[in-house]
Design an enzyme around this catalytic site. Structure first.
Site, PDB file in Angstrom:
ATOM      1  N   ASP A   1       0.799  -1.223   0.000  1.00 56.26           N
ATOM      2  CA  ASP A   1       0.000   0.000   0.000  1.00 56.26           C
ATOM      3  C   ASP A   1       0.837   1.281   0.000  1.00 56.26           C
ATOM      4  O   ASP A   1       1.290   1.713  -1.040  1.00 56.26           O
ATOM      5  CB  ASP A   1      -0.987  -0.014   1.169  1.00 56.26           C
ATOM      6  CG  ASP A   1      -2.005  -1.132   1.049  1.00 56.26           C
ATOM      7  OD1 ASP A   1      -1.798  -2.030   0.216  1.00 56.26           O
ATOM      8  OD2 ASP A   1      -2.999  -1.142   1.787  1.00 56.26           O
TER       9      ASP A   1
ATOM     10  N   GLU B   1      -4.156  -6.872  13.223  1.00 56.56           N
ATOM     11  CA  GLU B   1      -3.643  -6.679  11.869  1.00 56.56           C
ATOM     12  C   GLU B   1      -2.172  -6.284  11.888  1.00 56.56           C
ATOM     13  O   GLU B   1      -1.379  -6.735  11.056  1.00 56.56           O
ATOM     14  CB  GLU B   1      -4.478  -5.597  11.171  1.00 56.56           C
ATOM     15  CG  GLU B   1      -4.087  -5.320   9.742  1.00 56.56           C
ATOM     16  CD  GLU B   1      -4.919  -4.206   9.126  1.00 56.56           C
ATOM     17  OE1 GLU B   1      -4.876  -4.055   7.888  1.00 56.56           O
ATOM     18  OE2 GLU B   1      -5.610  -3.471   9.870  1.00 56.56           O
TER      19      GLU B   1
END
Length: 886
Positions: A618, A856
């Site tokens: 990302d 996460e």
């Protein structure tokens, strides 16, 4: 006599000439009018004869001469006219041919464009990887394949009937259905939830902390002797852990059909059978019944709803819209359901058959409810139909399943034998169970787009059997996550993993591309922002299934030779081959041996550093100004790994392996790698591209000071911050962004074990001012200009400092690998491996005990869990770290 023969001969020639002239006139009618006129004028002037004025021999001679002249003149005309007509016809034919060719070329061009448009959503071939589906695998037909819900059951059928649980505390029921638990939502702020035991096939146990209540949900399947996947029993137990406030809870179990399910359902309750239930019939289930059995506790009231829901994504809304206030015989008021309401939006439905039945039971806690699903097809009239167990019998079968699971877990991972405490073993079991319990079954079509399609188009409809990264935030299939999931799933059950791989590769198109995010079905679609729905076929995703295949080929080679698994790999081979070829061609850079991730936005002014979503990393810093000349180090390493796995797989299956060995050798050659990706001054591996570090986000001037004063008391939205570049970018190594990308030659074990640059890399990653923390390796060096910097004013740093477990697992695996090879780096690799493994396992366990979840990512300064939760996808690879199974 001679003159007579001459006259006769002339007469015959004139007659012949007349016939030919007549034929020519007929031919001339097909010529254009102006050309016919020209021909007539020419013929008239050259073929006219004067009238005879005398007789006798002189007259005859004159006539003979005139006839001869006429014959000669007409012969010339005969020769000229055909030549003119033939030339005209040839010119016309050439024009027709040219026009036809142009039309054919145009038709071919547009036909080819149409062909290119269809390639993006054309399957690889007509042969399916999944050859045994649905009822052909009865032991996996029913399951908890709805990870989006806190507890839900469905079949592995494209148009399955679905069931699930909702619950709420009457005192906490709020506006719009707030307080009703159904889909896993971070906003519900549950103290914890997750599977403690789940084998991926036959049973599962889950604990949910929704204070003051603790709910336990479980199920056991009984497939024996039934032709439609068998029976099962589910149990919901509720107890009050504080006894400080609410004494009652409302449990709602529903049965629903989606718009494509061919079947019907009906609510039943009568005096002979006081327990409420649902009877029905569906194409993949035959006839069935669902019954409810109170095992423990007091039921305060029951109600039900039988109605039409607009879609599976609207079940909670439909339920809440039908809530009513009732009073019992004692005058106590309660919230309940109105019964049979077969309507839509208050109007009678065109289809009076209900597709949604919900049974609500409000009870005092402690309370236990058993729900049985019984298949009633395949039995003759009067034959006794075996019922799934409830009560004590169910408890006994559940305990037997738990004992078998725990023993198998120890056999597979040997954590007790390695010295782990009971608490650590329990944590590892929970992590594996949550990954297996998060496996879902989806059906639908993605939305895709190529450069040849003006608008997005639907992919073909297909099923997907896959684990999910997060039940709350990412309850759908992600391509690069699934390769990491497969590392742990294959260690537990190789056939489940092969089944998952087969489903994913049935989504390969004719180009060799797989959409990176799978959003299949209305429920999955409801959880995804619109901007992320469309998948573009120019964009890749890390090919992590090659990690899974490599583990299968190394750690599970003996198992592959059993139960027809090699046949599965034989079917898989051409698809994996096409997938590899797609990566090796579409992502290739301008220089031989270089690659770049497509899809970066070169024109954005919002982002500090344009994201590379297709890389999976990302907002990790790349070249500041994207161009097609970039060289991305991590993608080169992924393709080198893929080439090596293709070579091993080809050898195993007896295929031509030479070209893959050559490609792998070329891409892992350290001399070439260093020339393309080793920054000469920092001696660190890096991307290369058009770059400058002199970038920052700055808010543009919004209005003049006088206008600001005028609008001081009005609501005014400031303009969004824009990127400002302080110097012209130049082509260079992006070595100011030392981090995960820089580690890829190490992570994928492609550096020579005695390389001096491996030594430097080990020392750099162990440096606390760069990547090293007491909780794992941070994603970006503290010395990087973009460390913990927002990419836009709205986007917090994602891969710019936080600790990610998937990359840390690869780092630990690589360190373990280099530590086993005698050489100058072995001792240092072993030392760092031991420290890193302890830091990772210790922190993940601490955060799990503190919060109740796997996360996460983890904060690089405190170790605290960050991002979404539960994130039991690749974070669950902590089990492999504990077991040291690489």
């Amino acid at each position: 006599m001679i003159r007579q023969r001459s006259a006769d001969r002339n007469k015959k020639e004139n007659n012949a000439l007349a016939r030919k002239l007549k034929q020519q006139q007929i031919a001339d009618k097909s010529e254009p009018r102006d050309k016919r006129k020209m021909a007539r004028n020419t013929g008239s002037s050259s073929g006219s004869t004067p009238a005879a004025s005398s007789s006798g021999s002189s007259a005859a001679a004159a006539a003979a001469a005139a006839a001869a002249a006429a014959a000669a003149s007409n012969a010339k005309q005969k020769q000229r006219s055909p030549r003119f007509s033939l030339s005209s016809n040839l010119i016309l034919d050439k024009w027709k041919t040219m026009i036809g060719c142009v039309c054919l070329a145009i038709a071919s061009y547009f036909g080819y464009l149409g062909y290119l448009e269809t390639r993006v959503n054309t399957p690889f071939d007509h042969q399916k990887m999944v050859v045994h589906a649905g009822l052909e695998q009865p032991d996996r037909y029913w399951g908890s394949y709805r990870p989006l819900t806190y507890f839900g059951m469905k079949t592995r059928d494209p148009h399955s009937l679905v069931m699930g649980l909702m619950w709420y505390t009457p005192s906490n029921l709020g506006h719009g259905g707030q307080g009703i638990r159904h889909w896993c939502e971070q906003g519900d702020k549950l103290d914890s939830y997750g599977w403690t035991h789940h084998d991926g096939r036959s049973f599962g146990v889950q604990e949910i902390q929704d204070l003051p209540f603790e709910l336990k949900t479980s199920f056991v399947k009984y497939p024996e002797g039934k032709q439609y996947g068998g029976d099962w029993t589910a149990r919901i137990s509720v107890r009050n852990t504080t006894r400080a406030w609410d004494k009652s809870i409302s449990l709602i179990w529903y049965v629903a059909l989606d718009e494509r399910t061919n079947g019907h359902i009906k609510y039943v309750s009568d005096d002979k059978s006081p327990e409420p239930g649902v009877y029905g019939e569906a194409q993949g289930l035959g006839e069935f019944q669902v019954r409810f059995h109170a095992v423990k506790g007091k039921i305060l009231h029951k109600s039900y709803l039988s109605t039409v829901a607009p879609s599976l994504a609207k079940l909670k809304d439909t339920l809440f819209s039908h809530f009513r206030a009732f009073a019992d015989k004692r005058g106590n008021r309660f919230i309940g359901l109105p019964g049979e309401i077969v309507s839509q939006n208050g109007l009678p439905s065109s289809n009076p058959e209900p597709n949604f039945i919900a049974i609500q039971i409000t009870a005092e806690v402690d309370f236990t409810l058993d729900i049985t699903y019984q298949s009633t097809s395949g039995f003759s009239l009067g034959e006794s139909i075996p019922k799934p167990p409830t009560g004590r019998a169910y408890q006994d079968s559940l305990q037997a399943k738990i004992a078998q699971f725990e023993q198998r877990f120890e056999d597979r991972f040997q954590l007790k034998q390695k010295g782990h405490s009971p608490e650590e073993v329990r944590f590892a079991r929970n992590a594996l169970s949550n990954l297996l319990g998060g496996i879902g079954y989806f059906y639908g079509s993605s939305r895709v787009q190529s450069v040849y399609t003006k608008n997005p188009v639907p992919y073909w409809k297909a099923p997907l059997y896959t684990a999910v990264p997060s039940r709350s935030f990412f309850p759908r299939g992600f391509l690069w996550d699934e390769g990491f999931h497969g590392l742990l799933i294959s260690a537990w059950d190789i056939d489940i993993e092969l089944d998952i791989i087969c489903h994913w590769f049935d989504l390969l198109n004719v180009e060799g591309w797989i959409p990176r995010e799978q959003i299949l079905g209305v429920e999955a679609l409801a959880k995804v922002p619109e901007e992320f729905v469309t998948q573009r076929n120019s964009n890749a995703n890390p090919p992590t299934f090659f990690l899974t295949l490599k583990k299968l080929l190394t750690s599970h080679r003996a198992e592959l030779s059993q139960n027809g698994r090699l046949a599965t790999l034989e079917r898989l081979y051409p698809r994996v081959q096409a997938w590899f070829n797609w990566f090796n061609t579409t992502q290739r850079g301008e220089v031989l041996g270089t690659y770049l991730w497509r899809g970066r936005n070169a024109t954005t002014t919002r982002e500090l550093n344009p994201k590379s979503l297709s890389s999976g990393l990302d907002d990790y810093p790349r070249a500041s100004h994207p161009t097609d000349k970039e060289r991305h180090l991590d993608l080169r390493c992924w393709i080198a790994l893929a080439a090596g796995v293709m070579a091993e797989l080809s050898t195993l299956l007896g295929k031509d392996d030479a070209k893959y060995y050559e490609t792998a050798s070329y891409l892992t050659d350290n001399v070439r790698l260093n020339r393309l990706h080793l920054a000469p001054y920092s001696e660190q591996y890096a991307d290369w591209g058009l770059h400058t570090d002199q970038v920052k986000l700055k808010r543009p001037p919004s209005m003049a000071p006088q206008q600001q004063q005028r609008h001081h008391h009005q609501h005014y939205q400031l303009p969004e911050m824009q990127r400002v570049t302080g110097e012209l970018p130049t082509y260079q190594f992006v070595d100011s962004a030392f981090g995960y990308v820089s580690l890829f030659p190490l992570l994928l074990e492609q550096l020579d074990h005695d390389s001096p640059y491996l030594t430097k890399l080990l020392n750099d990653l162990r440096d606390p001012e760069q990547l090293w923390t007491n909780y794992g390796l941070r994603s970006l060096s503290k010395r990087s200009p973009l460390y913990m910097q927002r990419n836009t004013e709205h986007d917090p740093p994602y891969w710019r400092g936080p600790i990610w477990i998937n990359i840390n697992y690869l780092a630990a695996k690589a360190l373990h690998h280099y530590g086993k090879i005698d050489g100058p780096n072995a001792a240092l690799a072993r030392q760092i491996y031991a420290e890193l493994r302890d830091n990772l396992v210790g922190n993940i366990l601490r955060q799990y005990k503190r919060s109740g979840y796997l996360w996460e990512q983890y904060d690089d300064t405190s170790g605290e869990g960050k991002g979404c939760n539960p994130f039991t996808g690749w974070t669950a690879t902590v089990v492999l770290l504990m077991a040291e199974q690489f």
